[in-house]
Design a protein around this motif. Structure first.
Motif, PDB file in Angstrom:
ATOM      1  N   ASN A 112       0.843  -1.210   0.000  1.00 37.81           N
ATOM      2  CA  ASN A 112       0.000   0.000   0.000  1.00 37.81           C
ATOM      3  C   ASN A 112       0.871   1.250   0.000  1.00 37.81           C
ATOM      4  O   ASN A 112       1.249   1.734   1.062  1.00 37.81           O
ATOM      5  N   TRP A 113       1.147   1.744  -1.182  1.00 38.23           N
ATOM      6  CA  TRP A 113       2.113   2.843  -1.267  1.00 38.23           C
ATOM      7  C   TRP A 113       1.626   4.022  -2.096  1.00 38.23           C
ATOM      8  O   TRP A 113       2.327   5.012  -2.226  1.00 38.23           O
ATOM      9  N   CYS A 114       0.408   3.932  -2.642  1.00 39.25           N
ATOM     10  CA  CYS A 114      -0.023   4.935  -3.628  1.00 39.25           C
ATOM     11  C   CYS A 114      -1.063   5.918  -3.104  1.00 39.25           C
ATOM     12  O   CYS A 114      -1.594   6.703  -3.885  1.00 39.25           O
ATOM     13  N   HIS A 118       7.558   1.124   3.430  1.00 40.52           N
ATOM     14  CA  HIS A 118       8.730   2.030   3.371  1.00 40.52           C
ATOM     15  C   HIS A 118       8.389   3.282   2.552  1.00 40.52           C
ATOM     16  O   HIS A 118       9.293   3.931   2.033  1.00 40.52           O
ATOM     17  N   ASP A 119       7.096   3.579   2.419  1.00 40.95           N
ATOM     18  CA  ASP A 119       6.638   4.547   1.420  1.00 40.95           C
ATOM     19  C   ASP A 119       6.043   5.825   2.010  1.00 40.95           C
ATOM     20  O   ASP A 119       5.274   6.506   1.331  1.00 40.95           O
ATOM     21  N   LEU A 120       6.387   6.161   3.243  1.00 38.15           N
ATOM     22  CA  LEU A 120       5.726   7.316   3.860  1.00 38.15           C
ATOM     23  C   LEU A 120       6.139   8.634   3.206  1.00 38.15           C
ATOM     24  O   LEU A 120       5.429   9.631   3.321  1.00 38.15           O
ATOM     25  N   GLY A 121       7.238   8.628   2.500  1.00 35.72           N
ATOM     26  CA  GLY A 121       7.595   9.809   1.699  1.00 35.72           C
ATOM     27  C   GLY A 121       6.605   9.958   0.549  1.00 35.72           C
ATOM     28  O   GLY A 121       6.090  11.045   0.302  1.00 35.72           O
ATOM     29  N   PHE A 122       6.348   8.857  -0.152  1.00 40.02           N
ATOM     30  CA  PHE A 122       5.373   8.919  -1.248  1.00 40.02           C
ATOM     31  C   PHE A 122       4.031   9.445  -0.717  1.00 40.02           C
ATOM     32  O   PHE A 122       3.368  10.249  -1.358  1.00 40.02           O
ATOM     33  N   LEU A 123       3.633   8.978   0.454  1.00 35.96           N
ATOM     34  CA  LEU A 123       2.318   9.361   0.982  1.00 35.96           C
ATOM     35  C   LEU A 123       2.280  10.810   1.454  1.00 35.96           C
ATOM     36  O   LEU A 123       1.348  11.547   1.139  1.00 35.96           O
ATOM     37  N   ILE A 156      15.746   0.171  -4.003  1.00 34.83           N
ATOM     38  CA  ILE A 156      16.145   1.461  -4.585  1.00 34.83           C
ATOM     39  C   ILE A 156      15.010   2.491  -4.422  1.00 34.83           C
ATOM     40  O   ILE A 156      15.256   3.680  -4.240  1.00 34.83           O
ATOM     41  N   ASP A 157      13.763   2.010  -4.411  1.00 32.68           N
ATOM     42  CA  ASP A 157      12.579   2.884  -4.295  1.00 32.68           C
ATOM     43  C   ASP A 157      12.636   3.758  -3.036  1.00 32.68           C
ATOM     44  O   ASP A 157      12.039   4.837  -2.990  1.00 32.68           O
ATOM     45  N   ILE A 158      13.324   3.255  -2.009  1.00 29.67           N
ATOM     46  CA  ILE A 158      13.323   3.973  -0.723  1.00 29.67           C
ATOM     47  C   ILE A 158      14.057   5.307  -0.841  1.00 29.67           C
ATOM     48  O   ILE A 158      13.831   6.221  -0.051  1.00 29.67           O
ATOM     49  N   HIS A 216      12.419  -7.565  -7.800  1.00 31.81           N
ATOM     50  CA  HIS A 216      11.038  -8.058  -7.807  1.00 31.81           C
ATOM     51  C   HIS A 216      10.347  -7.680  -9.102  1.00 31.81           C
ATOM     52  O   HIS A 216       9.613  -8.453  -9.671  1.00 31.81           O
ATOM     53  N   GLN A 217      10.586  -6.438  -9.541  1.00 27.33           N
ATOM     54  CA  GLN A 217       9.821  -5.936 -10.688  1.00 27.33           C
ATOM     55  C   GLN A 217      10.659  -5.793 -11.961  1.00 27.33           C
ATOM     56  O   GLN A 217      10.124  -5.469 -13.009  1.00 27.33           O
ATOM     57  N   GLY A 218      11.957  -6.014 -11.834  1.00 27.18           N
ATOM     58  CA  GLY A 218      12.804  -5.981 -13.011  1.00 27.18           C
ATOM     59  C   GLY A 218      13.007  -7.395 -13.541  1.00 27.18           C
ATOM     60  O   GLY A 218      12.320  -8.339 -13.128  1.00 27.18           O
ATOM     61  N   ALA A 251      18.823  -3.837 -15.249  1.00 26.64           N
ATOM     62  CA  ALA A 251      18.484  -2.436 -14.934  1.00 26.64           C
ATOM     63  C   ALA A 251      16.988  -2.220 -15.171  1.00 26.64           C
ATOM     64  O   ALA A 251      16.534  -2.078 -16.310  1.00 26.64           O
ATOM     65  N   TRP A 252      16.242  -2.194 -14.075  1.00 22.01           N
ATOM     66  CA  TRP A 252      14.784  -1.964 -14.094  1.00 22.01           C
ATOM     67  C   TRP A 252      14.560  -0.457 -14.245  1.00 22.01           C
ATOM     68  O   TRP A 252      15.061   0.338 -13.439  1.00 22.01           O
ATOM     69  N   ALA A 253      13.797  -0.081 -15.259  1.00 22.45           N
ATOM     70  CA  ALA A 253      13.720   1.350 -15.598  1.00 22.45           C
ATOM     71  C   ALA A 253      13.119   2.196 -14.476  1.00 22.45           C
ATOM     72  O   ALA A 253      13.589   3.307 -14.214  1.00 22.45           O
ATOM     73  N   ARG A 254      12.090   1.686 -13.793  1.00 23.65           N
ATOM     74  CA  ARG A 254      11.501   2.538 -12.762  1.00 23.65           C
ATOM     75  C   ARG A 254      12.467   2.744 -11.592  1.00 23.65           C
ATOM     76  O   ARG A 254      12.554   3.828 -11.038  1.00 23.65           O
ATOM     77  N   GLY A 255      13.197   1.678 -11.266  1.00 24.11           N
ATOM     78  CA  GLY A 255      14.195   1.833 -10.208  1.00 24.11           C
ATOM     79  C   GLY A 255      15.223   2.895 -10.580  1.00 24.11           C
ATOM     80  O   GLY A 255      15.662   3.695  -9.743  1.00 24.11           O
ATOM     81  N   ALA A 285      14.716   5.452 -12.492  1.00 25.96           N
ATOM     82  CA  ALA A 285      14.070   6.768 -12.358  1.00 25.96           C
ATOM     83  C   ALA A 285      13.948   7.164 -10.884  1.00 25.96           C
ATOM     84  O   ALA A 285      14.194   8.320 -10.519  1.00 25.96           O
ATOM     85  N   TRP A 286      13.592   6.177 -10.024  1.00 23.99           N
ATOM     86  CA  TRP A 286      13.548   6.492  -8.585  1.00 23.99           C
ATOM     87  C   TRP A 286      14.922   6.978  -8.121  1.00 23.99           C
ATOM     88  O   TRP A 286      15.032   7.902  -7.312  1.00 23.99           O
ATOM     89  N   ALA A 287      15.975   6.342  -8.619  1.00 24.77           N
ATOM     90  CA  ALA A 287      17.326   6.693  -8.165  1.00 24.77           C
ATOM     91  C   ALA A 287      17.722   8.088  -8.624  1.00 24.77           C
ATOM     92  O   ALA A 287      18.238   8.894  -7.829  1.00 24.77           O
ATOM     93  N   ILE A 324       3.624   0.060 -16.332  1.00 25.18           N
ATOM     94  CA  ILE A 324       3.667  -1.321 -15.804  1.00 25.18           C
ATOM     95  C   ILE A 324       3.874  -1.238 -14.294  1.00 25.18           C
ATOM     96  O   ILE A 324       4.786  -0.555 -13.819  1.00 25.18           O
ATOM     97  N   TYR A 325       3.043  -1.952 -13.549  1.00 23.44           N
ATOM     98  CA  TYR A 325       3.257  -2.032 -12.096  1.00 23.44           C
ATOM     99  C   TYR A 325       4.146  -3.225 -11.775  1.00 23.44           C
ATOM    100  O   TYR A 325       5.321  -3.073 -11.423  1.00 23.44           O
ATOM    101  N   HIS A 326       3.592  -4.419 -11.884  1.00 22.63           N
ATOM    102  CA  HIS A 326       4.349  -5.604 -11.474  1.00 22.63           C
ATOM    103  C   HIS A 326       4.144  -6.684 -12.531  1.00 22.63           C
ATOM    104  O   HIS A 326       3.130  -7.379 -12.531  1.00 22.63           O
TER     105      HIS A 326
HETATM  106  N1  GLY Z   1       7.572   1.367  -5.177  1.00 23.80           N
HETATM  107  C1  GLY Z   1       6.945   0.360  -5.895  1.00 23.80           C
HETATM  108  C2  GLY Z   1       7.101   0.453  -7.376  1.00 23.80           C
HETATM  109  O1  GLY Z   1       7.878   1.224  -7.917  1.00 23.80           O
HETATM  110  O2  GLY Z   1       6.384  -0.304  -8.004  1.00 23.80           O
END
Ligand code: GLY
Length: 377
Positions: free
Chosen positions: A54-56, A97-102, A152-154, A214-216, A222-226, A228-230, A345-347
């Motif tokens: 639950n991060w969104c 680990h997503d309280l910044g996002f929230l 990396i999302d953190i 998990h998602q790459g 190299a997972w693209a969203r990771g 971008a998060w970085a 893409i989510y997962h």
């Molecule tokens: N933080 C989760 C994701 O990027 O899907």
């Protein structure tokens, strides 16, 4: 070489996309009030879809604050306050680990506009809660999946820890935030600027064991969203602390993104749009990574001293926004589509939100549009 889109053509596209985004969010909250969908299925928001985590829940309110700031509409202000209040209790949530996002998207924006002390306490509490995730052995904020896991999302959530530390003169919290960034930089960012999604540590000794994902595609890919998060997260960490190593890391992550994504007019997914993972054969487009990157690149273009690199990052962001505001991505010409941008893409492995709109993709797109408009004023 990145060919910058003509400003006189891009501004109307950005304004039209910003208006469309407001319509889509208005429709969403009319149709599904007080809910926080994460992704669409065939273009329709999923209310009871599997969430993984639950991060969104900050992104809808976050878009409303951006709409309010740009339009001064009382309707957006009331909705922004309401959707922020709906998540206040999450300031004590120790499970993610997503309280910044929230809270950075919502309550921090509220504080920035109205400077209310009580609201600031909410942001500080969320930052302190994030600090409870710190693993002394290993020196990182643990991910939601396990104690031995660093994501990396953190990096997108450590900003609220720095903020809470600075607001309360808490040197211990400040050290934890710095240590998390340095550990991430050391173990998840590679020599070529690419990033791993996850790092696994030995809980007894703190020894770093391996990169994972998990998602790459793979631990060493190299997972693209990771990525971008970085690039965004290290830029923010630099903006808050002025620690030069974070700027170096943000730049090398940004350069990897730009050097490995085609910005050419014949680019496979459109200029500036990456695959879900650069190493995965036959990977699909991942528009949310592009939206996050565009927003982070605009920030980076403002903090980098070198004018050539500053222009490179701004141009890359504008190319991405030009692509995302085209009919291939912007859903304005896709009848019945409920999200703002398509092809996120989510997962992939779990089959969640694949080739769909995703809530954070829409949020970072709106944020990037707003930043681009500010640059054009
Ligand atoms: N933080 C989760 C994701 O990027 O899907």
């Amino acid at each position: 070489m990145i060919a910058e889109p003509k400003m006189q053509n891009l501004r109307p596209k950005i304004l039209a996309a910003f208006n469309f985004a407001q319509q889509q969010v208005e429709n969403l909250i009319d149709k599904y009030p007080d809910t926080f969908p994460i992704y669409t299925k065939d273009g329709k928001w999923q209310i009871k879809g599997e969430s993984w985590t639950n991060w969104c829940e900050g992104f809808l309110g976050g878009m409303m604050w951006i709409f309010y700031k740009r339009t001064s509409s009382t309707n957006w202000l009331e909705n922004a306050i309401h959707y922020s209040q709906l998540i206040e209790g999450r300031k004590n949530d120790k499970t993610v680990h997503d309280l910044g996002f929230l809270f950075w998207s919502t309550w921090k924006r509220w504080v920035d506009i109205f400077k209310d002390e009580r609201n600031n306490e909410v942001v500080i509490t969320a930052g302190k809660t994030m600090g409870l995730r710190f693993k002394e052995k290993g020196g990182y904020l643990r991910s939601f999946v396990a104690e031995d896991s660093l994501f990396i999302d953190i990096m997108m959530n450590v900003g609220i820890l720095f903020y809470a530390a600075q607001q309360t003169d808490n040197t211990e919290l400040l050290q934890k935030a710095h240590q998390h960034c340095l550990t991430t930089r050391r173990y998840l960012v590679r020599g070529d600027g690419s990033t791993a999604h996850e790092g696994i540590f030995d809980l007894d000794t703190g020894e770093f064991l391996r990169q994972s994902t998990h998602q790459g595609w793979r631990g060493d890919s190299a997972w693209a969203r990771g990525q971008a998060w970085a690039l965004y997260g290290f830029s923010t960490a630099y903006s808050i602390t002025h620690e030069r190593r974070y700027l170096q890391t943000a730049r090398s992550c940004a350069d990897f993104y730009i050097d490995n994504t085609s910005f050419d007019k014949n680019a496979p997914f459109g200029p500036g749009i990456p695959p879900n993972d650069w190493n995965e054969p036959n990977s699909q487009a991942e528009s949310s990574a592009a939206a996050i990157a565009a927003s982070g690149l605009i920030d980076l273009s403002k903090i980098v001293q070198d004018p050539i690199y500053s222009a490179r990052y701004q141009q890359a962001a504008f190319v991405i926004l030009s692509t995302l505001t085209s009919p291939a991505y912007l859903a304005s010409k896709t009848s019945g589509w409920e999200g703002i941008i398509k092809h996120g893409i989510y997962h992939q492995r779990k089959g969640l939100g694949v080739d769909e709109s995703v809530m954070w993709g829409d949020y970072f797109f709106v944020e990037a549009l707003d930043k681009a408009l500010s640059l054009m004023e």
